[in-house]
Enzyme design. Structure first.
Site, mmCIF file in Angstrom:
data_model
loop_
_atom_site.group_PDB
_atom_site.id
_atom_site.type_symbol
_atom_site.label_atom_id
_atom_site.label_comp_id
_atom_site.label_asym_id
_atom_site.label_seq_id
_atom_site.Cartn_x
_atom_site.Cartn_y
_atom_site.Cartn_z
ATOM 1 N N ASP A 10 69.749 61.713 13.779
ATOM 2 C CA ASP A 10 68.360 62.170 13.762
ATOM 3 C C ASP A 10 67.747 61.823 12.402
ATOM 4 O OD1 ASP A 10 66.004 63.600 13.684
ATOM 5 O OD2 ASP A 10 66.919 65.507 14.298
ATOM 6 N N GLY A 32 58.534 61.495 21.050
ATOM 7 C CA GLY A 32 59.662 60.766 20.480
ATOM 8 C C GLY A 32 59.878 61.082 19.007
ATOM 9 N N ASP A 34 58.107 60.365 16.473
ATOM 10 C CA ASP A 34 56.864 60.830 15.849
ATOM 11 C C ASP A 34 56.762 62.365 15.954
ATOM 12 O OD1 ASP A 34 54.339 60.767 14.756
ATOM 13 O OD2 ASP A 34 53.376 59.737 16.426
ATOM 14 N N VAL A 120 58.964 54.813 24.056
ATOM 15 C CA VAL A 120 57.896 54.739 25.064
ATOM 16 C C VAL A 120 57.118 53.424 24.985
ATOM 17 C CG1 VAL A 120 57.604 57.228 25.387
ATOM 18 C CG2 VAL A 120 56.281 56.079 23.644
HETATM 19 P P1 ADP Z 1 57.737 54.043 20.151
HETATM 20 O O1 ADP Z 1 56.506 54.724 20.658
HETATM 21 O O2 ADP Z 1 57.460 53.192 18.921
HETATM 22 O O3 ADP Z 1 58.483 53.313 21.209
HETATM 23 P P2 ADP Z 1 59.586 56.336 20.261
HETATM 24 O O4 ADP Z 1 59.553 57.504 19.370
HETATM 25 O O5 ADP Z 1 59.252 56.547 21.693
HETATM 26 O O6 ADP Z 1 58.629 55.236 19.571
HETATM 27 O O7 ADP Z 1 61.010 55.656 20.185
HETATM 28 C C1 ADP Z 1 61.456 54.886 19.086
HETATM 29 C C2 ADP Z 1 62.958 55.055 18.925
HETATM 30 O O8 ADP Z 1 63.210 56.249 18.199
HETATM 31 C C3 ADP Z 1 63.740 55.158 20.218
HETATM 32 O O9 ADP Z 1 64.897 54.322 20.104
HETATM 33 C C4 ADP Z 1 64.140 56.637 20.267
HETATM 34 O O10 ADP Z 1 65.374 56.830 20.946
HETATM 35 C C5 ADP Z 1 64.293 56.951 18.804
HETATM 36 N N1 ADP Z 1 64.214 58.361 18.379
HETATM 37 C C6 ADP Z 1 63.652 59.414 19.017
HETATM 38 N N2 ADP Z 1 63.797 60.536 18.281
HETATM 39 C C7 ADP Z 1 64.472 60.183 17.152
HETATM 40 C C8 ADP Z 1 64.961 60.888 15.999
HETATM 41 N N3 ADP Z 1 64.763 62.202 15.842
HETATM 42 N N4 ADP Z 1 65.635 60.188 15.032
HETATM 43 C C9 ADP Z 1 65.840 58.858 15.171
HETATM 44 N N5 ADP Z 1 65.408 58.136 16.224
HETATM 45 C C10 ADP Z 1 64.728 58.780 17.199
#
Ligand code: ADP
Length: 173
Positions: A10, A32, A34, A120
């Site tokens: 994370d 996600g 963000d 996403v």
């Molecule tokens: P985007 O909209 O740019 O695709 P996302 O947040 O949906 O961004 O996903 C980007 C990546 O971050 C994905 O591989 C997801 O699995 C990962 N992700 C989600 N939460 C976390 C976290 N807490 N720490 C690290 N990576 C994360």
């Protein structure tokens, strides 16, 4: 290259100079990674983001980290995958370059990236990993100030993709 590493976990837990956020162009928080970053940083992060006037796709902006262990957040806006003919690879590469440039401009030594656009926004993970690793490696060739660049993977598939891309780089010398 020794300054690059991959970790599974994370990104909000990392004690680094900056973590990169996979933000949207309004810098308004979202789902996600963000959502996780805003949740962990607290409402002050969104308040600072609101003063920045958004951010174009392929670019990045920096804020403080507030309640995060990381000192700063670099908000990079990745492209939504529309099939690959809409400049997606170049825009993703640009996210990495802009984030690294911001880190150097602010005198930062360590930065952690999530897999921008791989959630996403549906960018194919093999290609995204290749772009991420190549851009960072190219940048580090001319920069001596950054000490650590961490690729943070949230699942095994992504970790494998980054590891493979790093191995390819090593094989290529
Ligand atoms: P985007 O909209 O740019 O695709 P996302 O947040 O949906 O961004 O996903 C980007 C990546 O971050 C994905 O591989 C997801 O699995 C990962 N992700 C989600 N939460 C976390 C976290 N807490 N720490 C690290 N990576 C994360």
């Amino acid at each position: 290259m020794k300054r690059m590493e991959v970790v599974l976990g994370d990104i909000t837990k990392l004690e680094v100079d900056a973590i990169v956020n996979a933000a949207n162009s309004r810098l308004a928080g979202g789902s996600g990674v963000d959502g996780a970053i805003h949740q962990a940083a607290g409402p002050e992060l969104l308040a600072e983001c609101r003063t920045l006037g958004g951010c174009p796709t392929g670019a990045a902006k920096i804020t403080r980290g507030y309640r995060l262990p990381a000192k700063h957040v670099i908000h990079a806006v990745g492209p939504v995958w529309h099939g690959g003919n809409d400049n997606e690879p170049e825009l993703l590469a640009s996210c990495y370059r802009c984030s690294l440039q911001l880190a150097v401009q602010h005198g930062l030594k360590s930065i952690a990236f999530p897999a921008i656009s791989c959630g996403v926004y549906r960018f194919p993970i093999g290609q995204a990993a290749q772009i991420a690793v190549t851009e960072v490696a190219e940048f580090l060739k001319t920069d001596i100030s950054l000490e650590r660049v961490i690729f943070v993977c949230f699942d095994d598939m992504m970790q494998q993709a980054i590891t493979q891309a790093l191995d390819k780089l090593t094989d290529a010398g």
